[in-house]
Scaffold this active site. Sequence first.
Site, PDB file in Angstrom:
ATOM      1  N   TYR A 149       1.463  -1.684  -0.426  1.00 32.30           N
ATOM      2  CA  TYR A 149      -0.192   0.337  -0.012  1.00 32.30           C
ATOM      3  C   TYR A 149       0.696   0.953   0.102  1.00 32.30           C
ATOM      4  O   TYR A 149       1.748   1.262   0.283  1.00 32.30           O
ATOM      5  CB  TYR A 149      -0.724   0.402   1.237  1.00 32.30           C
ATOM      6  CG  TYR A 149      -1.723   0.999   0.750  1.00 32.30           C
ATOM      7  CD1 TYR A 149      -3.277   1.211   0.728  1.00 32.30           C
ATOM      8  CD2 TYR A 149      -2.181   1.940   2.406  1.00 32.30           C
ATOM      9  CE1 TYR A 149      -3.661   2.118   0.481  1.00 32.30           C
ATOM     10  CE2 TYR A 149      -2.114   3.566   2.476  1.00 32.30           C
ATOM     11  CZ  TYR A 149      -3.473   3.738   1.610  1.00 32.30           C
ATOM     12  OH  TYR A 149      -4.473   4.374   2.200  1.00 32.30           O
ATOM     13  N   ASP A 244       9.453   3.228   0.177  1.00 25.50           N
ATOM     14  CA  ASP A 244       8.404   4.003   0.707  1.00 25.50           C
ATOM     15  C   ASP A 244       8.262   3.329   2.475  1.00 25.50           C
ATOM     16  O   ASP A 244       8.396   2.224   2.779  1.00 25.50           O
ATOM     17  CB  ASP A 244       6.835   3.081   0.673  1.00 25.50           C
ATOM     18  CG  ASP A 244       5.688   3.755   0.934  1.00 25.50           C
ATOM     19  OD1 ASP A 244       5.808   4.474   2.047  1.00 25.50           O
ATOM     20  OD2 ASP A 244       4.641   3.562   0.386  1.00 25.50           O
ATOM     21  N   LYS A 272       3.098   9.531   8.701  1.00 26.30           N
ATOM     22  CA  LYS A 272       3.093   9.021  10.073  1.00 26.30           C
ATOM     23  C   LYS A 272       4.119   8.972  11.569  1.00 26.30           C
ATOM     24  O   LYS A 272       4.283   9.934  11.499  1.00 26.30           O
ATOM     25  CB  LYS A 272       3.186   6.810  10.254  1.00 26.30           C
ATOM     26  CG  LYS A 272       1.957   6.525   9.432  1.00 26.30           C
ATOM     27  CD  LYS A 272       2.009   4.730   9.465  1.00 26.30           C
ATOM     28  CE  LYS A 272       0.810   4.518   8.064  1.00 26.30           C
ATOM     29  NZ  LYS A 272       0.512   4.167   6.837  1.00 26.30           N
TER      30      LYS A 272
END
Length: 437
Positions: A149, A244, A272
């Site tokens: 994702y 990522d 995050k």
Amino acid sequence: MSNETAFTEASAVIPGGVNSPVRAFRSVGGAPRFLVSGHGPYVVDVEGRQYVDLVCSWGPLLLGHAHPAVLDAVHAAVDSGLSFGASTPSETELAEAVIDRLAPVAVGGTPVVEQIRLVSTGTEATMTAIRLARGVTGRSLVVKFAGHYHGHSDGLLADAGSGLATLALPASAGVPAEIAAQTLVLPYNDRDAVEAAFASYGDRIAAIIVEAAAANMGVVAPAAGFNAFLASTAHAAGALLIVDEVLTGFRESAAGWLGLEPVAADIVTFGKVIGGGMPLAALGARREIMVHLAPLGPVYQAGTLSGNPVAVAAGLATLRAADAAVYARVDEVAGVISTAADEALTAAGVDHVLSRAGNLFSIQFRPTLATDYAGVQKQEAFRYGPFFHAMLDAGVSLPPSAYEAWFVSAAHDDDAVSRVLEALPAAARAAAAAVPA
Ligand SMILES: *Cc1c(COP(=O)(O)O)cnc(C)c1O
């Protein structure tokens, strides 16, 4: 107010009652818990029930909820104004903090990250990273891996892991076929598939994008040397490697997964933890790549709230507080809880395997470790709902999907950990008793 009432009221005015699908309880059943506060390892719902939180806002809260140093920094920033749409010195400080942490990750003496650009979400970070890679290479195709994702931008939603897996959607409606066709989706940890893709399309591939360690299909570690293989394969074809680290960055170690396994990444994305619970994300690369971004170069990217001073204050305070003791504690708590979950499920006779990548972990309800998305989906996911609800009834909030990592924080003290350990045996028995829907 009850959670049911809150959910009914929300569902009238918000699709599905949630502002991000992963918050829904569709795969586990029941009404999502509506939360009103969080302190340390605990959250409290609208009914006043307290839970040990193993979601931690899906990763950002490395220090736990409402960490005093983070709150102090945010309060100070708020008192000076919420947003300027102009540069602030704190943005430079955050950029320096990130670059310092990544400094040990260098290739041939050149740090992988020499400059960073701040954005507001991980989705923007990866979307911009892709555009940057295309701008630098003058090519269009992007390679991604099934089950990974990278946010919800059009080209990255094919086989995109947890949110879609939970809802059993292969990809999103509303993505034009012409755009989806620019993304080649390959099985994770499969070198042959990568070599075949480059043999066919090598001169048209702008970049490979890969989660540093996959954690959005449950946790699936990269096979030994796989990330380095991606770097060398991309580079041999004149393509870039985008690593990522939105989920893993500053969580797996001070320098993220790259701190555990350095590879020659060309662009790295963060999110995050970098925002410490506020909307903040970033992309970073060598200077020669970053100069392609506007206003220096032709690759356009912008944001009204990019580098927002309140978000930057939270991120900077989080990174400053995240010292070696914090990482040691996160590693320890992850080890204790994951081992206990593994043992409880074994004692209850449930076919399962603990899947770990550093301090991130999840359970696969299958007898052997799956290393790609097709394998991950071949599990007895129906066991997760009863397991999840037994934990919730005992005051432990897990992610409401079998396809998610469990998140711990340095604030998970021995009391909180004990509550998790006490809840596990009954939950494991509930998983053992589960029957397919
Ligand atoms: C969460 C996540 C994103 C998207 O970040 P948002 O802030 O939710 O847009 C991108 N990549 C990875 C690996 C993620 O875990």
